[in-house]
Design a protein around this motif. Structure first.
Motif, PDB file in Angstrom:
ATOM      1  N   ASP A   1     -10.801  -1.486  -0.793  1.00  0.00           N
ATOM      2  CA  ASP A   1     -10.654  -2.941  -0.682  1.00  0.00           C
ATOM      3  C   ASP A   1      -9.366  -3.309   0.055  1.00  0.00           C
ATOM      4  OD1 ASP A   1     -13.000  -3.807  -2.136  1.00  0.00           O
ATOM      5  OD2 ASP A   1     -12.012  -3.059  -3.933  1.00  0.00           O
ATOM      6  N   VAL A   2      -8.296  -2.564  -0.219  1.00  0.00           N
ATOM      7  CA  VAL A   2      -7.021  -2.829   0.451  1.00  0.00           C
ATOM      8  C   VAL A   2      -7.132  -2.528   1.943  1.00  0.00           C
ATOM      9  CG1 VAL A   2      -4.564  -2.306   0.524  1.00  0.00           C
ATOM     10  CG2 VAL A   2      -5.768  -2.317  -1.673  1.00  0.00           C
ATOM     11  N   LEU A   3      -7.748  -1.398   2.280  1.00  0.00           N
ATOM     12  CA  LEU A   3      -7.905  -1.040   3.691  1.00  0.00           C
ATOM     13  C   LEU A   3      -8.781  -2.061   4.417  1.00  0.00           C
ATOM     14  CD1 LEU A   3      -8.375   2.827   3.348  1.00  0.00           C
ATOM     15  CD2 LEU A   3      -6.308   1.583   4.016  1.00  0.00           C
ATOM     16  N   ASP A   4      -9.834  -2.527   3.763  1.00  0.00           N
ATOM     17  CA  ASP A   4     -10.689  -3.564   4.367  1.00  0.00           C
ATOM     18  C   ASP A   4      -9.908  -4.864   4.546  1.00  0.00           C
ATOM     19  OD1 ASP A   4     -12.790  -1.790   4.377  1.00  0.00           O
ATOM     20  OD2 ASP A   4     -13.828  -2.677   2.651  1.00  0.00           O
ATOM     21  N   GLY A   5      -9.059  -5.187   3.572  1.00  0.00           N
ATOM     22  CA  GLY A   5      -8.254  -6.397   3.675  1.00  0.00           C
ATOM     23  C   GLY A   5      -7.262  -6.340   4.817  1.00  0.00           C
ATOM     24  N   LEU A   6      -6.649  -5.196   5.001  1.00  0.00           N
ATOM     25  CA  LEU A   6      -5.716  -5.013   6.122  1.00  0.00           C
ATOM     26  C   LEU A   6      -6.428  -5.217   7.454  1.00  0.00           C
ATOM     27  CD1 LEU A   6      -3.728  -1.981   4.752  1.00  0.00           C
ATOM     28  CD2 LEU A   6      -2.659  -4.023   5.715  1.00  0.00           C
ATOM     29  N   ALA A   7      -7.590  -4.609   7.598  1.00  0.00           N
ATOM     30  CA  ALA A   7      -8.338  -4.751   8.848  1.00  0.00           C
ATOM     31  C   ALA A   7      -8.745  -6.199   9.090  1.00  0.00           C
ATOM     32  CB  ALA A   7      -9.574  -3.843   8.809  1.00  0.00           C
TER      33      ALA A   7
ATOM     34  N   LEU B   1       0.864  -1.185   0.000  1.00  0.00           N
ATOM     35  CA  LEU B   1       0.000   0.000   0.000  1.00  0.00           C
ATOM     36  C   LEU B   1       0.895   1.228   0.000  1.00  0.00           C
ATOM     37  CD1 LEU B   1      -2.801   1.295   0.179  1.00  0.00           C
ATOM     38  CD2 LEU B   1      -2.589   1.223   2.674  1.00  0.00           C
ATOM     39  N   ASP B   2       0.829   2.013  -1.071  1.00  0.00           N
ATOM     40  CA  ASP B   2       1.748   3.130  -1.256  1.00  0.00           C
ATOM     41  C   ASP B   2       1.170   4.480  -0.859  1.00  0.00           C
ATOM     42  OD1 ASP B   2       3.544   1.281  -2.437  1.00  0.00           O
ATOM     43  OD2 ASP B   2       2.531   1.514  -4.369  1.00  0.00           O
ATOM     44  N   THR B   3      -0.126   4.547  -0.636  1.00  0.00           N
ATOM     45  CA  THR B   3      -0.767   5.835  -0.372  1.00  0.00           C
ATOM     46  C   THR B   3      -2.081   5.631   0.356  1.00  0.00           C
ATOM     47  OG1 THR B   3      -1.673   7.837  -1.416  1.00  0.00           O
ATOM     48  CG2 THR B   3      -1.907   5.772  -2.624  1.00  0.00           C
ATOM     49  N   LEU B   4      -2.499   6.683   1.064  1.00  0.00           N
ATOM     50  CA  LEU B   4      -3.818   6.697   1.715  1.00  0.00           C
ATOM     51  C   LEU B   4      -4.791   7.601   0.975  1.00  0.00           C
ATOM     52  CD1 LEU B   4      -2.553   6.965   5.403  1.00  0.00           C
ATOM     53  CD2 LEU B   4      -3.421   4.918   4.247  1.00  0.00           C
ATOM     54  N   ARG B   5      -4.351   8.191  -0.119  1.00  0.00           N
ATOM     55  CA  ARG B   5      -5.177   9.120  -0.887  1.00  0.00           C
ATOM     56  C   ARG B   5      -5.813   8.388  -2.064  1.00  0.00           C
ATOM     57  NH1 ARG B   5      -0.129  13.320  -1.314  1.00  0.00           N
ATOM     58  NH2 ARG B   5       0.030  13.842   0.913  1.00  0.00           N
ATOM     59  N   PRO B   6      -7.136   8.347  -2.113  1.00  0.00           N
ATOM     60  CA  PRO B   6      -7.806   7.591  -3.188  1.00  0.00           C
ATOM     61  C   PRO B   6      -7.372   7.996  -4.588  1.00  0.00           C
ATOM     62  CG  PRO B   6      -9.384   8.203  -1.499  1.00  0.00           C
ATOM     63  CD  PRO B   6      -8.107   8.911  -1.154  1.00  0.00           C
ATOM     64  N   GLU B   7      -7.189   9.298  -4.830  1.00  0.00           N
ATOM     65  CA  GLU B   7      -6.829   9.737  -6.170  1.00  0.00           C
ATOM     66  C   GLU B   7      -5.400   9.333  -6.531  1.00  0.00           C
ATOM     67  OE1 GLU B   7      -5.618  13.033  -3.379  1.00  0.00           O
ATOM     68  OE2 GLU B   7      -7.283  11.612  -3.563  1.00  0.00           O
ATOM     69  N   VAL B   8      -4.519   9.317  -5.534  1.00  0.00           N
ATOM     70  CA  VAL B   8      -3.139   8.890  -5.780  1.00  0.00           C
ATOM     71  C   VAL B   8      -3.095   7.379  -5.986  1.00  0.00           C
ATOM     72  CG1 VAL B   8      -0.796   8.807  -4.846  1.00  0.00           C
ATOM     73  CG2 VAL B   8      -2.212  10.841  -4.492  1.00  0.00           C
TER      74      VAL B   8
END
Length: 329
Positions: free
Chosen positions: A140-146, A121-128
């Protein structure tokens, strides 16, 4: 035992399960994707488990990391993990993933015997995220991490690559978020493993630049040298602990002298280094009736030929023909 001529012993096996990926990260592959390996060229589930068994029972491998491409795209992943977890001696099992699909598979993977995950995961900004991966899948990545954390696939490690013009300023924000969510963040210098062969050293965010950026907000104390061992990441204690952050400086501070890794590609080739330009074929032997002893012997021979270093600083360095997605990280 897998020992090279420099006395290094490989105990960490990286197994690529597929070259396919559901993202198109700019530093890995072109927007249109790549020509994927044909199914007959890929190792079957049984072949993967057999080679892992040989590595663990005959060659001294103690850690196995499943990679890709994106390993969650492998239909038989849970079964492969379960069968490898049943080996004696039992290896420690981990997975490197982009996190897409992890929310629905984390519990099954934990129950099968997976110990932990690394999530890119390279960024927390959706547009980036959309610009870097060419997909709008950050949630989806953030949900997967949790889900991985909730399932006990810990420590959950997050791998981040900083890119000029995209997320170069985001290191402190990523670390603050990782500390808050109990993830261990590791920054990785961009490496010359892109399919486009467009990597340039002058366009890379270095370890020193990353650390300088982090120190604008955090107090970083170097971890004791003996705690690192053969790990690729140099680690720092964040604000007195317990949180830690790592930097993998493959380009500017290579750690080849302590390397303990061997790699198996999705099509059954042994690679002794991410930057190797040569591979050793196990698939042909495997499918031609080789015994476990034969396979172990071929693997030992391949390991003996491992070079002293990656050669990144050599003016004659040639980037591997196969990109990261085919090699496995």
């Amino acid at each position: 035992m897998l020992m090279d001529t420099y006395g290094r012993v490989a105990t960490d096996l990286r197994v690529s399960l597929t070259d396919r990926c559901n993202l198109r990260c700019t530093y890995c592959m072109p927007e249109e994707g790549l020509r994927w390996l044909a199914k007959p060229d890929l190792l079957t589930d049984d072949e993967i488990v057999r080679l892992v068994r040989v590595a663990v029972t005959a060659l001294g491998v103690t850690e196995v990391r499943f990679t890709g491409g994106e390993p969650l795209l492998r239909p038989g992943l849970v079964s492969i993990v379960e069968r490898c977890a049943a080996l004696a001696p039992r290896p420690r099992l981990s997975l490197t993933t982009n996190g897409i699909g992890l929310a629905r598979t984390a519990r099954a993977l934990k129950d099968a015997g997976l110990d932990r995950v690394n999530v890119s995961l390279d960024t927390l900004r959706p547009e980036v995220f959309a610009a870097l991966t060419r997909r709008k899948r950050l949630h989806d990545v953030l949900d997967g991490l949790a889900a991985a954390r909730a399932a006990g696939l810990t420590p959950v490690k997050v791998n981040a690559v900083l890119m000029p013009g995209h997320n170069a300023d985001e290191a402190p924000d990523l670390l603050a978020w990782a500390v808050e969510n109990d993830y261990e963040l590791r920054f990785i210098e961009q490496m010359p493993l892109d399919a486009q062969h467009g990597w340039k050293r002058t366009g890379m965010i270095t370890a020193e630049q990353i650390l300088a950026s982090l120190r604008t907000r955090f107090d970083l104390t170097p971890e004791q040298a003996d705690e690192r061992g053969s790990a690729p990441a140099e680690r720092w204690i964040v604000d007195g602990g317990p949180a830690r952050v790592g930097v993998i400086a493959s380009v500017t501070r290579p750690f080849c002298a302590a390397c303990d890794r061997t790699r198996l590609t999705a099509d059954g080739q042994i690679r002794t280094c991410l930057f190797a330009t040569e591979e050793s074929d196990l698939r042909t032997a495997l499918r031609s009736g080789a015994t476990d002893e034969d396979l172990a012997r071929l693997w030992r021979i391949a390991t003996r030929g491992k070079k002293a270093g990656s050669g990144l600083d050599d003016p004659a360095f040639l980037q591997p023909a196969r990109p990261m997605s085919a090699i496995g990280g």
